[in-house]
Design a protein around this motif. Sequence first.
Motif, PDB file in Angstrom:
ATOM      1  N   HIS A 121       0.766  -1.126   0.048  1.00 57.32           N
ATOM      2  CA  HIS A 121      -0.067  -0.026  -0.206  1.00 57.32           C
ATOM      3  C   HIS A 121       0.975   1.309  -0.020  1.00 57.32           C
ATOM      4  N   THR A 122       0.565   2.368  -0.653  1.00 54.85           N
ATOM      5  CA  THR A 122       1.240   3.505  -0.449  1.00 54.85           C
ATOM      6  C   THR A 122       0.168   4.565  -0.020  1.00 54.85           C
ATOM      7  N   ILE A 123       0.450   5.377   0.955  1.00 61.04           N
ATOM      8  CA  ILE A 123      -0.369   6.225   1.532  1.00 61.04           C
ATOM      9  C   ILE A 123      -0.089   7.711   1.009  1.00 61.04           C
ATOM     10  N   ASP A 124      -1.331   8.303   0.653  1.00 54.43           N
ATOM     11  CA  ASP A 124      -1.272   9.583  -0.157  1.00 54.43           C
ATOM     12  C   ASP A 124      -0.724  10.619   0.802  1.00 54.43           C
ATOM     13  N   PRO A 125      -0.076  11.775   0.376  1.00 55.32           N
ATOM     14  CA  PRO A 125       0.530  12.501   1.161  1.00 55.32           C
ATOM     15  C   PRO A 125      -0.447  13.164   1.948  1.00 55.32           C
ATOM     16  N   VAL A 126      -0.033  13.977   3.203  1.00 56.42           N
ATOM     17  CA  VAL A 126      -0.660  14.751   4.026  1.00 56.42           C
ATOM     18  C   VAL A 126      -0.836  16.215   3.507  1.00 56.42           C
ATOM     19  N   TYR A 127      -1.949  16.818   3.716  1.00 55.74           N
ATOM     20  CA  TYR A 127      -2.254  18.078   3.364  1.00 55.74           C
ATOM     21  C   TYR A 127      -1.432  18.934   3.990  1.00 55.74           C
ATOM     22  N   PRO A 128      -0.702  20.192   3.278  1.00 56.06           N
ATOM     23  CA  PRO A 128      -0.813  20.651   2.090  1.00 56.06           C
ATOM     24  C   PRO A 128      -0.173  19.996   0.781  1.00 56.06           C
TER      25      PRO A 128
END
Length: 339
Positions: free
Chosen positions: A288-295
């Motif tokens: 799995h790859t976790i999407d980046p944290v905002y911003p």
Amino acid sequence: VQEQPISSREEVSSGRTPGDKPAWEEVSSRNMFPNQVNTAVPQAQTPFECAKMRQEYEKLPNQATRQAYDAMLEAVSTITSSRNERGEYRTAGVFLEGIRLSERELRLALSAMRSDNPQIFWIANRFGYDNGGRGTVVELYSYYSAKECGQRIQKLAQAVRKMCAVLDRKQPVFNRELALHDALLASVAYDKEAVGSAEDPEPFTAYGALVEGKAVCQGYALAMKLLLCYAGIESTVISGASQGVAHAWNAVLLDGEWYYLDATWNDTEQHIRYDYFNVSSEVLQVDHTIDPVYPEGDGGEQYNLWVPECTAVALNYFNRCAVYLNGFDEENDQRLLAR
């Protein structure tokens, strides 16, 4: 084919303001909202205090986006009889006086509101806004009329009560989570036809998973979040990718520690598996790859408002439930039978 979670399928119409207010038709979005009380509406009765569901709200970057979140949450409880060119029904208007929010900030507030409120399944994947004049005006749209939405809310309430029947006051937190996970996966199937499609919004919602019995990853994760809330278990929805496909799953708070739970990948056509039941970041990130944290992730791609650190292993399914064998004999047979 890439699976698109709801937040990535939003369409935005700028420079539009709501027209004259029509006669409002009321529909309660709080039927299944455990942080508010509505005695006129049946709720799922469980032995546990409902967990909080405002993690995304708390992670919004400023007070203005939190005000937008609150105003949107209030607006979606009212559906008008006015329809747009797509056949969608306008909700109550949102007016943020003295506040000018960009499309990016409004998208952030709407995404947080949806994630915190999996019981709200009727809002279309687009919004209109105008940030000129005395503030910001926002239009949200419902797929259903007030009457249709009310009927679906009752169906969702019935489905949740049925699922929550597996809960027992004596269950420790791990067993509550396991019982709800297994109940959900026994009643839902992965909707391959909905992957990458914008034709039918329901598979992307908790309603699709719990009532229609068909969902994609977003629907699985939102349904799991809603059910866990009634078991007193705090959770959130995480976006990312798995095997090169956009994906969503849960992070779950158990005994003060966060774990990842991917109900979608635990569901197979043959049986329920537990490969992704309460795993750590190290295990999850193998595939799995976790999407980046905002911003950092706000460049048109998927992002998370926050991602909890998942390092615990004590309540991993196999640490709790596995039987360790050292041979094929009567002693080992008894271990299996005892389990």
